[in-house]
Scaffold this motif. Structure first.
Motif, PDB file in Angstrom:
ATOM      1  N   THR A 104      14.298   1.009   1.793  1.00  0.00           N
ATOM      2  CA  THR A 104      13.792   0.451   0.542  1.00  0.00           C
ATOM      3  C   THR A 104      13.248  -0.945   0.798  1.00  0.00           C
ATOM      4  N   VAL A 105      12.133  -1.247   0.158  1.00  0.00           N
ATOM      5  CA  VAL A 105      11.566  -2.598   0.192  1.00  0.00           C
ATOM      6  C   VAL A 105      11.513  -3.109  -1.239  1.00  0.00           C
ATOM      7  N   LEU A 106      12.216  -4.212  -1.490  1.00  0.00           N
ATOM      8  CA  LEU A 106      12.212  -4.840  -2.802  1.00  0.00           C
ATOM      9  C   LEU A 106      11.199  -5.979  -2.800  1.00  0.00           C
ATOM     10  N   SER A 126       0.825  -1.200   0.000  1.00  0.00           N
ATOM     11  CA  SER A 126       0.000   0.000   0.000  1.00  0.00           C
ATOM     12  C   SER A 126       0.865   1.259   0.000  1.00  0.00           C
ATOM     13  N   GLU A 127       0.287   2.381  -0.400  1.00  0.00           N
ATOM     14  CA  GLU A 127       1.034   3.628  -0.470  1.00  0.00           C
ATOM     15  C   GLU A 127       1.475   4.059   0.935  1.00  0.00           C
ATOM     16  N   ASN A 128       2.703   4.577   1.028  1.00  0.00           N
ATOM     17  CA  ASN A 128       3.228   4.999   2.312  1.00  0.00           C
ATOM     18  C   ASN A 128       4.308   6.059   2.084  1.00  0.00           C
ATOM     19  N   THR A 129       4.720   6.697   3.162  1.00  0.00           N
ATOM     20  CA  THR A 129       5.804   7.689   3.093  1.00  0.00           C
ATOM     21  C   THR A 129       7.030   7.235   3.874  1.00  0.00           C
ATOM     22  N   THR A 130       7.005   6.000   4.377  1.00  0.00           N
ATOM     23  CA  THR A 130       8.097   5.503   5.220  1.00  0.00           C
ATOM     24  C   THR A 130       9.226   4.909   4.404  1.00  0.00           C
TER      25      THR A 130
END
Length: 362
Positions: free
Chosen positions: A306-308, A44-48
């Motif tokens: 970063t999340v891949l 989901s959209e996030n700013t973290t």
């Protein structure tokens, strides 16, 4: 009989209601995971953090580098001029070729006079006719010149030869993650870094898991032991200290993998596929191949984590996983398949309802 049918109908109705509720829950949250965040929540959209879908267009910044070639050059030991220090033991040969009766020491023809002395804690030696000169910090040739100077006027033709036979100044200390730590002499010749580590029995761990620190008194250098084996060897200065320590080369595996936990990277340039293989791969029957994630902290104060994400159902993802590098402190997280979570939820519900059914029939 009618009561039994009514209870059975009620049981199946409740079970169907539970199943529909679970199906609705899975539709709202993506794929459920009991070991961490939901797949849908991560996506989901996030700013973290920055979510990156790994594919042919996005993989380039996350690819592992090419293996560094082995160096053809070798470290050529050249004997450095050792500076003496307290604790060193000197063997001193003095020959006196003055006319017989006026010589203070034996002549060269008879082998001269052999003396042995240790430099005391004040940096001085003690010799007959020479006194107690300060020699700490000098080279062997400087001590020879000093002795000749001190004997000038006492005899006419004196020669000296000074040899280091018990050294602290010329030794190298090797400590830490080696099999036989200790201090090793350079009396047999200068030591390279590999020489010193080998004399200490070698490291106790795999080369890529060992960091090497070399201290010389005015300089500190750090290496990975695998790089030293690849040719980044060096000649050690006398009185150096070599410390081998465990490198922080670890990652965390979570979720539906064979062996979750804190693990050592299997190599210095580990790929995601290698890392997954080292923890037993995705757990058969419970893992969701579409939900393979790598969590990586940002580099620098302002950089976002970063999340891949890889979809391992895509055949090309096997090649992507071979190319994506896993860095120390990364977290690999594999979500559970929805059916696995449904089974965990339904099983106790069914057991409870079965107990209630039996009690109702009775």
């Amino acid at each position: 009989m009618i009561k039994s049918l009514t209870v059975s109908h009620s049981f199946h109705l409740k079970l169907a209601t539970v199943a529909l509720a679970i199906l609705g829950l899975s539709g709202c949250s993506g794929v459920i995971s009991g070991a961490g965040p939901y797949k849908g929540a991560i996506e989901s959209e996030n700013t973290t953090y920055n979510l990156v879908e790994i594919n042919a267009n996005t993989i380039a910044p996350y690819m592992r580098s090419a293996a560094r070639p082995m160096q053809a050059s070798i470290a050529k030991p050249v004997a450095p001029s050792a500076r003496l220090m307290p604790g060193d033991v000197l063997s001193i040969l003095i020959t006196d070729n003055a006319p017989e009766g006026s010589a203070l020491f034996a002549p060269l023809s008879t082998g001269g006079t052999q003396l042995k002395t240790r430099i005391n804690d004040q940096g001085k030696i003690s010799l007959p006719y020479v006194g107690q000169p300060f020699v700490a910090g000098m080279t062997l040739s400087q001590v020879e010149a000093l002795i000749v100077k001190q004997l000038k006027g006492m005899t006419t033709d004196v020669q000296t030869h000074v040899e280091l036979v018990g050294d602290l100044s010329g030794s190298v200390l090797v400590a830490g993650a080696v099999k036989s730590p200790g201090r090793f002499s350079t009396l047999q010749g200068p030591l390279t870094l590999l020489d010193a580590v080998n004399q200490a029995g070698g490291p106790v761990m795999e080369p890529h898991l060992v960091n090497v620190t070399v201290r010389t008194g005015n300089q500190v250098q750090q290496f990975n032991y695998e790089d030293i084996l690849a040719g980044n060897n060096m000649v050690l200065r006398p009185n150096s200290e070599v410390v081998l320590e465990r490198a922080r080369q670890r990652f965390v595996a979570m979720g539906a993998v064979g062996e979750p936990g804190l693990k050592d990277l299997p190599a210095q340039n580990t790929s995601l596929l290698d890392a997954l293989s080292s923890v037993g791969g995705l757990r058969e029957g419970s893992a969701n191949p579409e939900g393979v994630f790598v969590f990586r902290m940002g580099e620098g104060d302002q950089a976002k984590p970063t999340v891949l994400r890889l979809d391992m159902r895509d055949p090309a993802a096997i090649f992507y996983a071979r190319q994506v590098v896993i860095k120390p402190d990364d977290t690999i997280y594999v979500t559970n398949a929805a059916v696995h979570e449904w089974q965990k939820i339904i099983s106790p519900v069914v057991q409870t309802m079965m107990v209630g059914r039996v009690a109702g029939i009775q």
